[in-house]
Scaffold this motif. Structure first.
Motif, mmCIF file in Angstrom:
data_model
loop_
_atom_site.group_PDB
_atom_site.id
_atom_site.type_symbol
_atom_site.label_atom_id
_atom_site.label_comp_id
_atom_site.label_asym_id
_atom_site.label_seq_id
_atom_site.Cartn_x
_atom_site.Cartn_y
_atom_site.Cartn_z
ATOM 1 N N ALA A 158 43.291 48.998 29.209
ATOM 2 C CA ALA A 158 44.126 48.135 30.039
ATOM 3 C C ALA A 158 44.212 48.713 31.446
ATOM 4 N N PRO A 159 44.267 47.848 32.467
ATOM 5 C CA PRO A 159 44.061 46.400 32.399
ATOM 6 C C PRO A 159 42.666 46.091 31.833
ATOM 7 N N PHE A 160 42.573 45.069 31.006
ATOM 8 C CA PHE A 160 41.363 44.886 30.224
ATOM 9 C C PHE A 160 40.174 44.411 31.052
ATOM 10 N N SER A 161 39.052 45.045 30.799
ATOM 11 C CA SER A 161 37.761 44.623 31.325
ATOM 12 C C SER A 161 36.719 44.978 30.279
ATOM 13 N N ALA A 162 36.021 43.972 29.763
ATOM 14 C CA ALA A 162 34.995 44.237 28.754
ATOM 15 C C ALA A 162 33.923 45.164 29.305
ATOM 16 N N LYS A 163 33.574 44.991 30.585
ATOM 17 C CA LYS A 163 32.563 45.838 31.207
ATOM 18 C C LYS A 163 33.006 47.298 31.233
ATOM 19 N N ALA A 164 34.285 47.520 31.559
ATOM 20 C CA ALA A 164 34.803 48.885 31.602
ATOM 21 C C ALA A 164 34.782 49.520 30.213
ATOM 22 N N ASN A 178 45.747 46.087 22.933
ATOM 23 C CA ASN A 178 46.658 45.149 22.281
ATOM 24 C C ASN A 178 45.868 44.010 21.636
ATOM 25 N N ALA A 179 46.580 43.098 20.992
ATOM 26 C CA ALA A 179 45.909 42.049 20.218
ATOM 27 C C ALA A 179 45.083 41.125 21.105
ATOM 28 N N VAL A 180 45.611 40.799 22.289
ATOM 29 C CA VAL A 180 44.875 39.930 23.212
ATOM 30 C C VAL A 180 43.600 40.622 23.679
ATOM 31 N N GLU A 181 43.714 41.893 24.023
ATOM 32 C CA GLU A 181 42.547 42.658 24.474
ATOM 33 C C GLU A 181 41.514 42.803 23.367
ATOM 34 N N ALA A 182 41.977 42.989 22.134
ATOM 35 C CA ALA A 182 41.053 43.094 20.998
ATOM 36 C C ALA A 182 40.264 41.799 20.824
ATOM 37 N N ASP A 200 38.324 55.739 15.587
ATOM 38 C CA ASP A 200 39.652 55.200 15.324
ATOM 39 C C ASP A 200 40.025 54.187 16.402
ATOM 40 N N ILE A 201 40.532 53.049 15.971
ATOM 41 C CA ILE A 201 40.989 52.000 16.884
ATOM 42 C C ILE A 201 42.408 51.622 16.481
ATOM 43 N N VAL A 202 43.309 51.602 17.459
ATOM 44 C CA VAL A 202 44.685 51.191 17.205
ATOM 45 C C VAL A 202 44.964 49.952 18.044
ATOM 46 N N ILE A 203 45.347 48.864 17.366
ATOM 47 C CA ILE A 203 45.679 47.612 18.031
ATOM 48 C C ILE A 203 47.194 47.453 17.988
ATOM 49 N N THR A 204 47.821 47.447 19.170
ATOM 50 C CA THR A 204 49.272 47.255 19.215
ATOM 51 C C THR A 204 49.601 45.775 19.102
ATOM 52 N N LEU A 205 50.687 45.482 18.380
ATOM 53 C CA LEU A 205 51.043 44.093 18.060
ATOM 54 C C LEU A 205 52.452 43.748 18.538
#
Length: 290
Positions: A158-164, A178-182, A200-205
């Motif tokens: 975050a801030p989300f960028s798929a390229k980054a 977060n869920a939107v970014e996932a 490991d991946i943690v998705i905050t909800l």
């Protein structure tokens, strides 16, 4: 030890009845200014979780106060440069329900020289953490350097960028989003989160807690959030991530580090402000979450 390549901002926080729509002008009911930026927030959170934290970043001549503030919170500031140009800042609108919208100006965060990042990481040791977010320059170089030196790499997308994300994901050991970014990452890459080559991946909800996906262990687990009265969600995700990485750096099992991070995030949303109100470890230990 945690080496945080992170943003440092002045946070301008405006408290409003509701978030403004297009073309709408609102008078703020209250205003606060303080230390912020995802990087600074995470450094403060990790330090307050009893981890040793070195911040790698930059401010303008107008931002020397931010270095002093980080030092007050026991963050090592030796690798924060003072550069030409303005310090980064964020204008944050917070509504009556605690939801927010944020406008960022990167300023000094966007001009970090590679030699400065390299000089800082040269002091790191195998097993240390490199923590990053998408609010500074130099992420790819830092991630590659860290892996060469045997560090573990944690990345908050975050801030989300798929390229980054795609630029560093080959070096990342822990991905927090977060869920939107996932959902955005899955759409952009055409891959499911479970198929990504990250240990490991943690998705905050948000108020529902979080989900931990262990691609190494081929398992996933949901964790419930702790119930609190929400006042301001600003900085809650950063607090969660700082505490999570601090717990892992101190040798906690992932389950225990996540639980600690959820407790910290719950206390954080019950307060107004950002870095200056992040709870310390004793507050979390003393708080009754039942």
């Amino acid at each position: 030890m945690i080496w945080n390549l992170g943003s440092i901002n002045a946070d301008n926080v405006y408290y409003l009845s509701h978030l403004p729509g297009p073309g709408e002008t609102l008078a703020a009911e209250k205003f606060k200014q303080g230390l912020g930026g995802k990087g600074a927030n995470m450094s403060v959170a990790a330090a307050r979780a009893a981890a040793k934290v070195v911040h790698i970043g930059a401010v303008g001549q107008d931002g020397k106060w931010a270095i002093d503030r980080l030092l007050d919170y026991s963050v090592d500031t030796r690798h924060i440069a003072v550069v030409d140009g303005p310090t980064g800042h964020a204008n944050i609108n917070v509504d009556a329900k605690g939801e927010n919208s944020i406008t960022l100006f990167p300023g000094a965060n966007d001009v970090l020289p590679k030699k400065m990042i390299g000089a800082a990481l040269a002091e790191a040791g195998p097993g240390d953490f490199l923590l990053m977010q998408n609010e500074t320059s130099g992420q790819n170089f830092a991630a590659e350097t860290a892996k060469t030196l045997g560090l573990r790499v944690a990345y908050a997308a975050a801030p989300f960028s798929a390229k980054a994300v795609q630029g560093v994901i080959a070096q990342v050991d822990l991905l927090v989003l977060n869920a939107v970014e996932a959902a955005q990452l899955q759409k952009e890459t055409g891959q499911t989160i479970e198929s990504m080559a990250v240990s490991d991946i943690v998705i905050t909800l948000g108020g529902s807690g979080c989900k931990w996906i262990s691609n190494k262990g081929e398992s996933s687990r949901l964790f419930s959030a702790y119930a609190v009265d929400v006042v301001d969600t600003t900085g809650a995700g950063d607090t969660f991530t700082g505490y999570l990485v601090a717990g892992l750096d101190r040798g906690f099992a992932m389950e225990d580090a996540i639980d600690l991070a959820l407790r910290a995030g719950a206390l954080m949303v019950s307060r107004e402000g950002t870095a200056d109100v992040i709870p310390d470890l004793k507050e979390i230990q003393d708080h009754d979450f039942s």
